[in-house]
Write an enzyme that holds these catalytic residues in place. Sequence first.
Site, PDB file in Angstrom:
ATOM      1  N   GLU A  96      -2.064  -0.969  -4.827  1.00 44.12           N
ATOM      2  CA  GLU A  96      -2.365   0.466  -4.684  1.00 44.12           C
ATOM      3  C   GLU A  96      -1.465   1.111  -3.643  1.00 44.12           C
ATOM      4  O   GLU A  96      -1.172   0.534  -2.617  1.00 44.12           O
ATOM      5  CB  GLU A  96      -3.846   0.627  -4.303  1.00 44.12           C
ATOM      6  CG  GLU A  96      -4.198   1.979  -3.799  1.00 44.12           C
ATOM      7  CD  GLU A  96      -3.875   3.083  -4.762  1.00 44.12           C
ATOM      8  OE1 GLU A  96      -3.357   4.098  -4.284  1.00 44.12           O
ATOM      9  OE2 GLU A  96      -4.121   2.935  -5.958  1.00 44.12           O
ATOM     10  N   LEU A 104       0.881  -1.163   0.000  1.00 46.28           N
ATOM     11  CA  LEU A 104       0.000   0.000   0.000  1.00 46.28           C
ATOM     12  C   LEU A 104       0.919   1.213   0.000  1.00 46.28           C
ATOM     13  O   LEU A 104       1.920   1.222   0.725  1.00 46.28           O
ATOM     14  CB  LEU A 104      -0.890   0.033   1.245  1.00 46.28           C
ATOM     15  CG  LEU A 104      -1.977  -1.034   1.368  1.00 46.28           C
ATOM     16  CD1 LEU A 104      -2.620  -0.956   2.754  1.00 46.28           C
ATOM     17  CD2 LEU A 104      -3.028  -0.870   0.289  1.00 46.28           C
ATOM     18  N   ASP A 105       0.588   2.226  -0.806  1.00 43.83           N
ATOM     19  CA  ASP A 105       1.468   3.390  -0.804  1.00 43.83           C
ATOM     20  C   ASP A 105       1.420   4.079   0.558  1.00 43.83           C
ATOM     21  O   ASP A 105       0.533   3.821   1.375  1.00 43.83           O
ATOM     22  CB  ASP A 105       1.135   4.346  -1.954  1.00 43.83           C
ATOM     23  CG  ASP A 105      -0.192   5.057  -1.790  1.00 43.83           C
ATOM     24  OD1 ASP A 105      -0.375   5.736  -0.770  1.00 43.83           O
ATOM     25  OD2 ASP A 105      -1.044   4.950  -2.695  1.00 43.83           O
ATOM     26  N   ALA A 106       2.382   4.948   0.810  1.00 48.00           N
ATOM     27  CA  ALA A 106       2.555   5.530   2.141  1.00 48.00           C
ATOM     28  C   ALA A 106       1.311   6.268   2.620  1.00 48.00           C
ATOM     29  O   ALA A 106       0.991   6.256   3.810  1.00 48.00           O
ATOM     30  CB  ALA A 106       3.769   6.462   2.154  1.00 48.00           C
ATOM     31  N   GLU A 107       0.582   6.918   1.712  1.00 49.57           N
ATOM     32  CA  GLU A 107      -0.570   7.714   2.111  1.00 49.57           C
ATOM     33  C   GLU A 107      -1.884   6.933   2.089  1.00 49.57           C
ATOM     34  O   GLU A 107      -2.952   7.501   2.309  1.00 49.57           O
ATOM     35  CB  GLU A 107      -0.679   8.956   1.216  1.00 49.57           C
ATOM     36  CG  GLU A 107       0.514   9.886   1.367  1.00 49.57           C
ATOM     37  CD  GLU A 107       0.864  10.161   2.827  1.00 49.57           C
ATOM     38  OE1 GLU A 107      -0.054  10.531   3.591  1.00 49.57           O
ATOM     39  OE2 GLU A 107       2.039   9.986   3.210  1.00 49.57           O
TER      40      GLU A 107
END
Length: 256
Positions: A256, A102-105
């Site tokens: 994602e 999962l992306d950082a945000e």
Amino acid sequence: MRLQKALANAGVASRRVAEQMIVDGRVRVNGRVVDELGSRIDPEKDLVDVDGTAVQFDQSKRYVMLNKPTGVVSSMKDDRGRPDLRRYTKDWDERLYNVGRLDAETSGLLVLTNDGELAHVLAHPSFGVTKVYIAKVDGTVSPQTIQRLLRGVELEDGPIAADKARLLSSSAEGGGSLVELTLHSGRNRIVRRMMAEVGHPVVELVRRQFGPLHLGTLPAGRARELTKVEQGALLTLARREPGTAEKLANEETADE
């Protein structure tokens, strides 16, 4: 090892209940029903399922669900010094790794395990494991936009369509909208790119479901081991196509 003893050791049921399961024809070994007591298996080689759900005999394997907070990268060590996943694995002696990213945000459900074969299979987009996201987006999303997401949009790396999409809420006063998207794609930042393409950039994004696993009420920043039922459901997915893990082991994926 006798089949009923192996099932009991794996925590499926007591030996007496396991014997009844076998007699009732609920247990399969390597795809074939075994209904005779006294049948023997090799727990290291034979694949066993009960009522269609896979059984894990290797007690050294760990399967953990994490509700990843925003600001944390999906890596066990970040070369840029950003917060990573190590802080959430300190309660386990085994070295755990994340299944996909999962992306950082983006927050939400991330699976951590030391089962490399399962991780390779479940993270690969060709295996078709679905993920459910809730996206808070800018603007008022219309039913026509939902239909466009279902029909598919054209991105720089090719077309993509949501498996499912629905509008959860929308505000005409500029408060944004909540959209639920179900995808099996493993393309990088795919939800953010899809929503931007239809004119509704993502403000917040959370993954609520990964295959048969649901985030439920697990608080952000908390991790827990999967239940036997959840573990079995994941293993069942991974065993649908024997040998898939070996075929895909060297291919890179990005969620994602």
